[in-house]
Scaffold this motif. Sequence first.
Motif, PDB file in Angstrom:
ATOM      1  N   LEU A 214       0.827  -1.208   0.000  1.00 58.94           N
ATOM      2  CA  LEU A 214       0.000   0.000   0.000  1.00 58.94           C
ATOM      3  C   LEU A 214       0.857   1.252   0.000  1.00 58.94           C
ATOM      4  N   ARG A 215       0.446   2.230  -0.832  1.00 55.26           N
ATOM      5  CA  ARG A 215       1.120   3.510  -0.897  1.00 55.26           C
ATOM      6  C   ARG A 215       0.101   4.627  -0.710  1.00 55.26           C
ATOM      7  N   ARG A 216       0.607   5.798  -0.452  1.00 55.54           N
ATOM      8  CA  ARG A 216      -0.236   6.977  -0.303  1.00 55.54           C
ATOM      9  C   ARG A 216      -1.112   7.155  -1.551  1.00 55.54           C
ATOM     10  N   GLY A 217      -2.403   7.315  -1.338  1.00 60.53           N
ATOM     11  CA  GLY A 217      -3.326   7.523  -2.436  1.00 60.53           C
ATOM     12  C   GLY A 217      -3.983   6.269  -2.967  1.00 60.53           C
ATOM     13  N   ASP A 218      -3.524   5.085  -2.529  1.00 63.72           N
ATOM     14  CA  ASP A 218      -4.191   3.849  -2.935  1.00 63.72           C
ATOM     15  C   ASP A 218      -5.579   3.776  -2.300  1.00 63.72           C
ATOM     16  N   LEU A 219      -6.447   2.980  -2.900  1.00 61.75           N
ATOM     17  CA  LEU A 219      -7.807   2.804  -2.393  1.00 61.75           C
ATOM     18  C   LEU A 219      -7.978   1.429  -1.778  1.00 61.75           C
ATOM     19  N   LEU A 220      -8.640   1.374  -0.618  1.00 64.43           N
ATOM     20  CA  LEU A 220      -8.980   0.113   0.018  1.00 64.43           C
ATOM     21  C   LEU A 220     -10.489  -0.054  -0.049  1.00 64.43           C
ATOM     22  N   PHE A 221     -10.922  -1.265  -0.363  1.00 64.74           N
ATOM     23  CA  PHE A 221     -12.350  -1.517  -0.533  1.00 64.74           C
ATOM     24  C   PHE A 221     -12.853  -2.634   0.379  1.00 64.74           C
ATOM     25  N   TRP A 222     -13.992  -2.384   0.960  1.00 62.68           N
ATOM     26  CA  TRP A 222     -14.815  -3.387   1.588  1.00 62.68           C
ATOM     27  C   TRP A 222     -16.088  -3.477   0.753  1.00 62.68           C
ATOM     28  N   LYS A 223     -16.949  -4.417   1.032  1.00 61.41           N
ATOM     29  CA  LYS A 223     -18.216  -4.453   0.313  1.00 61.41           C
ATOM     30  C   LYS A 223     -19.017  -3.208   0.683  1.00 61.41           C
ATOM     31  N   GLY A 224     -19.216  -2.322  -0.289  1.00 62.25           N
ATOM     32  CA  GLY A 224     -19.984  -1.107  -0.061  1.00 62.25           C
ATOM     33  C   GLY A 224     -19.226   0.012   0.625  1.00 62.25           C
ATOM     34  N   PRO A 264     -14.181  -8.524   5.288  1.00 59.29           N
ATOM     35  CA  PRO A 264     -12.773  -8.154   5.123  1.00 59.29           C
ATOM     36  C   PRO A 264     -12.557  -7.162   3.983  1.00 59.29           C
ATOM     37  N   VAL A 265     -11.352  -6.658   3.849  1.00 61.38           N
ATOM     38  CA  VAL A 265     -10.970  -5.864   2.681  1.00 61.38           C
ATOM     39  C   VAL A 265     -11.062  -6.764   1.461  1.00 61.38           C
ATOM     40  N   VAL A 266     -11.779  -6.311   0.429  1.00 61.45           N
ATOM     41  CA  VAL A 266     -11.991  -7.145  -0.753  1.00 61.45           C
ATOM     42  C   VAL A 266     -11.106  -6.742  -1.925  1.00 61.45           C
ATOM     43  N   ALA A 267     -10.504  -5.546  -1.856  1.00 63.30           N
ATOM     44  CA  ALA A 267      -9.626  -5.111  -2.951  1.00 63.30           C
ATOM     45  C   ALA A 267      -8.797  -3.935  -2.503  1.00 63.30           C
ATOM     46  N   ARG A 268      -7.645  -3.814  -3.132  1.00 65.97           N
ATOM     47  CA  ARG A 268      -6.765  -2.664  -2.972  1.00 65.97           C
ATOM     48  C   ARG A 268      -6.376  -2.231  -4.377  1.00 65.97           C
ATOM     49  N   ARG A 269      -6.618  -0.951  -4.694  1.00 61.72           N
ATOM     50  CA  ARG A 269      -6.392  -0.487  -6.052  1.00 61.72           C
ATOM     51  C   ARG A 269      -5.532   0.770  -6.064  1.00 61.72           C
ATOM     52  N   ARG A 270      -4.711   0.899  -7.080  1.00 63.70           N
ATOM     53  CA  ARG A 270      -3.890   2.096  -7.274  1.00 63.70           C
ATOM     54  C   ARG A 270      -4.429   2.854  -8.483  1.00 63.70           C
ATOM     55  N   PRO A 271      -5.104   4.002  -8.263  1.00 65.58           N
ATOM     56  CA  PRO A 271      -5.717   4.742  -9.380  1.00 65.58           C
ATOM     57  C   PRO A 271      -4.669   5.198 -10.414  1.00 65.58           C
TER      58      PRO A 271
END
Length: 271
Positions: A214-224, A264-271
């Motif tokens: 994980l880096r600054r500005g990444d997105l963490l997702f849970w369901k909803g 749980p966290v379902v995804a981690r994305r880097r825009p």
Amino acid sequence: MDRRLTPFSGQVAHVSLKDMVRAERFTEGEPAAVAVPLADLLSSPGGARDRQLLMGDAFLVIDRCDGHAFGQSAKDGYCGWVAEEALGPAAQPTHVVAVPATHLYPEPRVQARELAGLSFGARVVVIGEARNFLETTAGWCPAMHLRPVDAPFDDPVEVARLFFGTPYLWGGNSRAGIDCSGLAQAALLACGIDCPGDSDLQQRIGTEVAEGDLRRGDLLFWKGHVAIAVDAERMIHATGYVMGVIEEEIATAVARITAEGGGPVVARRRP
């Protein structure tokens, strides 16, 4: 088709959907723009709020019914119904509100009674200046509160931090009230990064990130739910847990959300 991204009211559709949907009529649409400080984007005329649009947001009108206009928001493709009275002619904004909130005034004078309040991200057309104010087509605004539309921010985290103190609001997109996906979108769009309106759509952008990367500005997702990483250990998000925007330890948030049944966290994305 996802109704949120499909410019089809059920009767009238955009010409891009020919041979894809059965409509009574197809149209190129009528360009318009939001002419009020804040407008709800509804699922049906007078129905539930899906998202919100800010002053100056471009909106392509596809259909009209019961005092509402159906169309598509230019900034993210989101489709829905807006009160017709909230729309005005299409415009080419020159500046954007770059502080959490500001006011429009009838004259360039601090003591003047304000005309309206504008949120971060609202877009205006500047036509003049006097002293420390810029004149827009909607009124005068403090010059230090505006930024040229072609001068994006460079740090989504710093943009998100501008919303500290903002109350949580389901479907909210402004300083008056914002939700998790509204915060993520405001932060990314301000930095020139395309971003859809809802967290499930946001989960499709960018590239996948490994848990330990994980880096600054990444997105963490849970369901909803979505949050923005401040660094590998902390995140910022709009949450119903405190009914506002907060920054907290990722591990703490993960444990709490899991305990509350959010999964749980379902995804981690880097825009």
